[in-house]
Motif scaffolding. Structure first.
Motif, PDB file in Angstrom:
ATOM      1  N   GLU A 171       4.539  -7.881  12.041  1.00 33.34           N
ATOM      2  CA  GLU A 171       3.673  -9.066  12.021  1.00 33.34           C
ATOM      3  C   GLU A 171       3.102  -9.255  10.619  1.00 33.34           C
ATOM      4  O   GLU A 171       3.262  -8.393   9.757  1.00 33.34           O
ATOM      5  CB  GLU A 171       2.538  -8.875  13.015  1.00 33.34           C
ATOM      6  CG  GLU A 171       3.000  -8.627  14.438  1.00 33.34           C
ATOM      7  CD  GLU A 171       1.815  -8.471  15.376  1.00 33.34           C
ATOM      8  OE1 GLU A 171       1.169  -9.491  15.676  1.00 33.34           O
ATOM      9  OE2 GLU A 171       1.526  -7.348  15.787  1.00 33.34           O
ATOM     10  N   GLY A 172       2.378 -10.359  10.440  1.00 34.92           N
ATOM     11  CA  GLY A 172       1.783 -10.662   9.141  1.00 34.92           C
ATOM     12  C   GLY A 172       0.962  -9.518   8.578  1.00 34.92           C
ATOM     13  O   GLY A 172       0.982  -9.256   7.372  1.00 34.92           O
ATOM     14  N   VAL A 173       0.242  -8.831   9.452  1.00 35.72           N
ATOM     15  CA  VAL A 173      -0.642  -7.747   9.016  1.00 35.72           C
ATOM     16  C   VAL A 173       0.152  -6.612   8.357  1.00 35.72           C
ATOM     17  O   VAL A 173      -0.378  -5.878   7.516  1.00 35.72           O
ATOM     18  CB  VAL A 173      -1.480  -7.242  10.224  1.00 35.72           C
ATOM     19  CG1 VAL A 173      -0.619  -6.531  11.238  1.00 35.72           C
ATOM     20  CG2 VAL A 173      -2.642  -6.389   9.795  1.00 35.72           C
ATOM     21  N   ILE A 206       2.704  -6.952   6.313  1.00 39.28           N
ATOM     22  CA  ILE A 206       3.278  -7.318   5.012  1.00 39.28           C
ATOM     23  C   ILE A 206       2.590  -6.559   3.877  1.00 39.28           C
ATOM     24  O   ILE A 206       3.245  -5.825   3.150  1.00 39.28           O
ATOM     25  CB  ILE A 206       3.264  -8.849   4.799  1.00 39.28           C
ATOM     26  CG1 ILE A 206       4.138  -9.542   5.866  1.00 39.28           C
ATOM     27  CG2 ILE A 206       3.743  -9.216   3.397  1.00 39.28           C
ATOM     28  CD1 ILE A 206       4.045 -11.055   5.863  1.00 39.28           C
ATOM     29  N   PRO A 207       1.250  -6.682   3.719  1.00 42.87           N
ATOM     30  CA  PRO A 207       0.623  -5.921   2.632  1.00 42.87           C
ATOM     31  C   PRO A 207       0.601  -4.409   2.888  1.00 42.87           C
ATOM     32  O   PRO A 207       0.571  -3.633   1.946  1.00 42.87           O
ATOM     33  CB  PRO A 207      -0.807  -6.479   2.569  1.00 42.87           C
ATOM     34  CG  PRO A 207      -1.034  -7.141   3.880  1.00 42.87           C
ATOM     35  CD  PRO A 207       0.296  -7.584   4.390  1.00 42.87           C
ATOM     36  N   ARG A 208       0.629  -3.998   4.140  1.00 41.25           N
ATOM     37  CA  ARG A 208       0.633  -2.563   4.455  1.00 41.25           C
ATOM     38  C   ARG A 208       1.898  -1.882   3.972  1.00 41.25           C
ATOM     39  O   ARG A 208       1.886  -0.712   3.634  1.00 41.25           O
ATOM     40  CB  ARG A 208       0.569  -2.366   5.973  1.00 41.25           C
ATOM     41  CG  ARG A 208      -0.825  -2.243   6.510  1.00 41.25           C
ATOM     42  CD  ARG A 208      -0.774  -1.908   7.999  1.00 41.25           C
ATOM     43  NE  ARG A 208      -2.008  -2.355   8.626  1.00 41.25           N
ATOM     44  CZ  ARG A 208      -2.152  -2.601   9.911  1.00 41.25           C
ATOM     45  NH1 ARG A 208      -1.108  -2.470  10.724  1.00 41.25           N
ATOM     46  NH2 ARG A 208      -3.304  -2.994  10.387  1.00 41.25           N
ATOM     47  N   VAL A 216       4.651 -17.091   2.533  1.00 37.42           N
ATOM     48  CA  VAL A 216       4.050 -15.755   2.462  1.00 37.42           C
ATOM     49  C   VAL A 216       3.968 -15.275   1.022  1.00 37.42           C
ATOM     50  O   VAL A 216       2.929 -14.778   0.574  1.00 37.42           O
ATOM     51  CB  VAL A 216       4.883 -14.774   3.325  1.00 37.42           C
ATOM     52  CG1 VAL A 216       4.608 -13.335   2.932  1.00 37.42           C
ATOM     53  CG2 VAL A 216       4.598 -14.997   4.799  1.00 37.42           C
ATOM     54  N   GLU A 245       0.817  -1.213   0.000  1.00 39.74           N
ATOM     55  CA  GLU A 245       0.000   0.000   0.000  1.00 39.74           C
ATOM     56  C   GLU A 245       0.853   1.266   0.000  1.00 39.74           C
ATOM     57  O   GLU A 245       0.487   2.276  -0.584  1.00 39.74           O
ATOM     58  CB  GLU A 245      -0.791   0.002   1.300  1.00 39.74           C
ATOM     59  CG  GLU A 245      -2.262  -0.093   1.139  1.00 39.74           C
ATOM     60  CD  GLU A 245      -2.891  -0.014   2.498  1.00 39.74           C
ATOM     61  OE1 GLU A 245      -2.869  -1.041   3.205  1.00 39.74           O
ATOM     62  OE2 GLU A 245      -3.389   1.052   2.855  1.00 39.74           O
ATOM     63  N   LEU A 275      10.322 -10.416  10.575  1.00 43.58           N
ATOM     64  CA  LEU A 275       8.946 -10.917  10.608  1.00 43.58           C
ATOM     65  C   LEU A 275       8.794 -11.838  11.813  1.00 43.58           C
ATOM     66  O   LEU A 275       9.550 -12.795  11.979  1.00 43.58           O
ATOM     67  CB  LEU A 275       8.653 -11.670   9.315  1.00 43.58           C
ATOM     68  CG  LEU A 275       7.234 -12.199   9.128  1.00 43.58           C
ATOM     69  CD1 LEU A 275       6.195 -11.085   9.197  1.00 43.58           C
ATOM     70  CD2 LEU A 275       7.104 -12.939   7.801  1.00 43.58           C
ATOM     71  N   SER A 276       7.809 -11.529  12.687  1.00 48.11           N
ATOM     72  CA  SER A 276       7.608 -12.380  13.853  1.00 48.11           C
ATOM     73  C   SER A 276       6.123 -12.473  14.191  1.00 48.11           C
ATOM     74  O   SER A 276       5.278 -11.979  13.456  1.00 48.11           O
ATOM     75  CB  SER A 276       8.422 -11.862  15.041  1.00 48.11           C
ATOM     76  OG  SER A 276       8.460 -12.841  16.056  1.00 48.11           O
ATOM     77  N   ASN A 277       5.830 -13.112  15.321  1.00 46.22           N
ATOM     78  CA  ASN A 277       4.427 -13.265  15.714  1.00 46.22           C
ATOM     79  C   ASN A 277       4.010 -12.191  16.710  1.00 46.22           C
ATOM     80  O   ASN A 277       3.000 -12.335  17.387  1.00 46.22           O
ATOM     81  CB  ASN A 277       4.181 -14.669  16.284  1.00 46.22           C
ATOM     82  CG  ASN A 277       5.026 -14.945  17.502  1.00 46.22           C
ATOM     83  OD1 ASN A 277       6.218 -14.651  17.503  1.00 46.22           O
ATOM     84  ND2 ASN A 277       4.436 -15.492  18.549  1.00 46.22           N
ATOM     85  N   GLY A 278       4.759 -11.127  16.799  1.00 45.30           N
ATOM     86  CA  GLY A 278       4.404 -10.025  17.667  1.00 45.30           C
ATOM     87  C   GLY A 278       5.477  -8.970  17.544  1.00 45.30           C
ATOM     88  O   GLY A 278       6.603  -9.260  17.127  1.00 45.30           O
TER      89      GLY A 278
END
Lengths: 354, 354
Positions: free
Chosen positions: A220-222, A224-226, A242, A135, A187-190
């Motif tokens: 975090e995963g969220v 990536i597209p941002r 991913v 984005e 990249l991690s889970n938090g």
């Protein structure tokens, strides 16, 4: 200064036809780039006769065999060291070309580099880095792309591998994507420093000391597209999942739009009105535009084009490879790694960790 | 047979107000479900007075404290064993309730279960399973949802953990999602049996022997939104990244549509015509509809509602919890694991691996 790119003419779903066509276009568009087409000389020459090209800028180097897309890399290279990708990598090692481009079997390509080239000091494993659209826009070129590495060359990584990937990705983004101070993230889970498996936690600790990097911590995963980060660092396993998922999501949206088109007249009208916007989104997610994934960590430049590449993607991959040579990408990575390890070695002994 | 669900009234971004409201709605909609609201009794009672509910179906159990969303799980539970999530888990352990629902701190919730409940024999680590929307529909309910586990309870997994997750996920999909023979897959970086890190390769080998499962092999990232599998098995680290990325992609699309809306009049008209379709897509990706993520592997039922849950999500989570109790989900998982390990033990000694 002219740059010479060795191109594996036999690798890829549309090889050799589209590879030769792409190199033909390049020879006319980019007079500063010389190419060596490596592969079956008779077939390549026959294709060149039918393709518009500048013969001054293209040479052909024969290789007896090729690696198929579904072959096991080590078996193929052991059985046929005269295959086009191995011969092309050797040309670069011998200084007869400055960089390598291939749309062929990824594993075999990386292995051919590994067997013929040297790693940059401080790099244990190479990384395949992919650009993907986000984005956010960034850098001098107002670029919507972030870089993610590794996306499949090294499945299991150590903390030191992740640090090397961060330094290499940052060098690529600043030199090639013209983003002078790219934001680098793990990249991690938090987002907290303590989140993730041990290698991520340790890499986080090391990267906070890497003052030459613009390390922004964990994402975090969220994110990536941002596009929260310009360079996202992860294991090859996670990066592969991913990246392929991003591909899948785009395909799903296109199919869902197709269903909507069939279902209701008003939706069809709406989609037609939106088609300009959808085309723009498609342009944004079109990997053919951005030419391929750099393989980082070797002392030479290798741009891995997508297996499905047609001529324009090959043309672009060769341009990116030439740019990486001219921007002295390998030197930039070497300098970054040297500075990091130099400071690491100068630090007082590490404190016991929590 | 009535089912009693213990609900952590103090956990979640909108606790206790929305939790109490959700339980109030449930008491009227689902007369077969009893709930015990666990938390600050004075606050809960004050909220119940203002909420439409059936007092016959709701009781209140006082707990002196609560765990905040951002607290470290072990520290919080050690410091305040009288917190609502721990008290609620204990009620279930003591047989005073049949299942647990919480929208609170995920780590603390799983830890409270771990401290008060038993694991099912053969399960080393619990898994958080999330449902997510796909292109494909499946099962008796023509359900667009696939199940993915683990999505964050166990970051590092062994091959045996992955096998247990596969058996648990399959049991959940068949009993709760009414999909009699769910397709179970391992998430990897390629579809071939040899692809992935060692634990995935070994889990693949073990799962091909699990004849009670409909194991379809490895899937890749591109298959996640497609819905190629009904149950996708992975480490908690990878699952967490993937799930959050799905959330991020949806948000990005909504925002891109917003930009398109502002940019051109014809796009705005197109979007308005499509609004019915976009609403349908939104319904599909609305986690409030499907009530929460089951935590699998314990001898009791726990449904973890999203931290952002409002009343309808809590109502749904309690319904799912009651359904899991009535469908005897725990027994189904026990049977699956016993059958698998029984056959494993009966097999001839393992051949040396390649």
């Amino acid at each position: 200064m002219p740059v010479t790119v060795a191109v594996d003419a036999m690798g890829g779903d549309h090889a050799p036809d589209e590879i030769v066509r792409g190199v033909g276009i390049l020879s006319i568009e980019a007079p500063h780039i010389q190419t060596v087409l490596v592969g079956n000389a008779a077939r390549i020459s026959a294709l060149l006769v039918k393709t518009r090209h500048d013969p001054e800028r293209i040479s052909v180097h024969h290789a007896d065999s090729a690696v198929r897309m579904d072959e096991k890399p080590a078996e193929a290279l052991d059985a046929r060291p005269d295959c086009s990708i191995n011969v092309a990598a050797k040309l670069v090692a011998d200084g007869l070309a400055d960089a390598l481009v291939s749309a062929g079997n990824t594993g075999a390509s990386v292995l051919a580099c590994s067997r013929n080239w040297k790693k940059i000091p401080g790099v244990r494993r190479a990384a395949l880095a992919a650009v993907y659209p986000t984005e956010t826009r960034r850098g001098e070129k107002d670029d919507p792309f972030s870089l993610m590495l590794d996306v499949g060359a090294t499945l299991d990584v150590t903390a030191e591998d992740l640090v090397a990937f961060a330094l290499m990705g940052s060098a690529y983004a600043s030199r090639i994507s013209k983003n002078p101070r790219p934001r680098v993230a793990l990249l991690s889970n938090g987002s907290e420093a303590g989140k993730g498996p041990p290698e991520i936690v340790e890499a986080h600790r090391l990267l906070t000391q890497a003052t030459e990097l613009n390390f922004v911590g964990n994402v975090e995963g969220v994110d990536i597209p941002r596009g929260t980060a310009d360079v996202i660092v992860c294991s090859g396993f996670v990066g592969n999942v991913v990246l392929k998922m991003l591909e899948g999501v785009s395909e799903t949206i296109v199919r869902l739009a197709g269903y909507a088109y069939k279902e209701r007249l008003i939706w069809r009208a709406g989609l037609m009105m939106l088609s300009g916007g959808i085309r723009r989104l498609k342009d944004l997610t079109d990997w053919e535009q951005y030419g391929g994934a750099p393989v980082l960590g070797f002392d030479k430049v290798f741009i891995k084009a997508h297996g499905r590449s047609k001529a324009p993607a090959i043309t672009n991959a060769c341009k990116v490879a030439a740019k990486a040579v001219q921007a002295d990408l390998v030197r930039e990575i070497e300098d970054g790694l040297r500075a990091f390890h130099h400071r690491e070695a100068a630090l007082p002994p590490e404190q016991p960790r929590a």
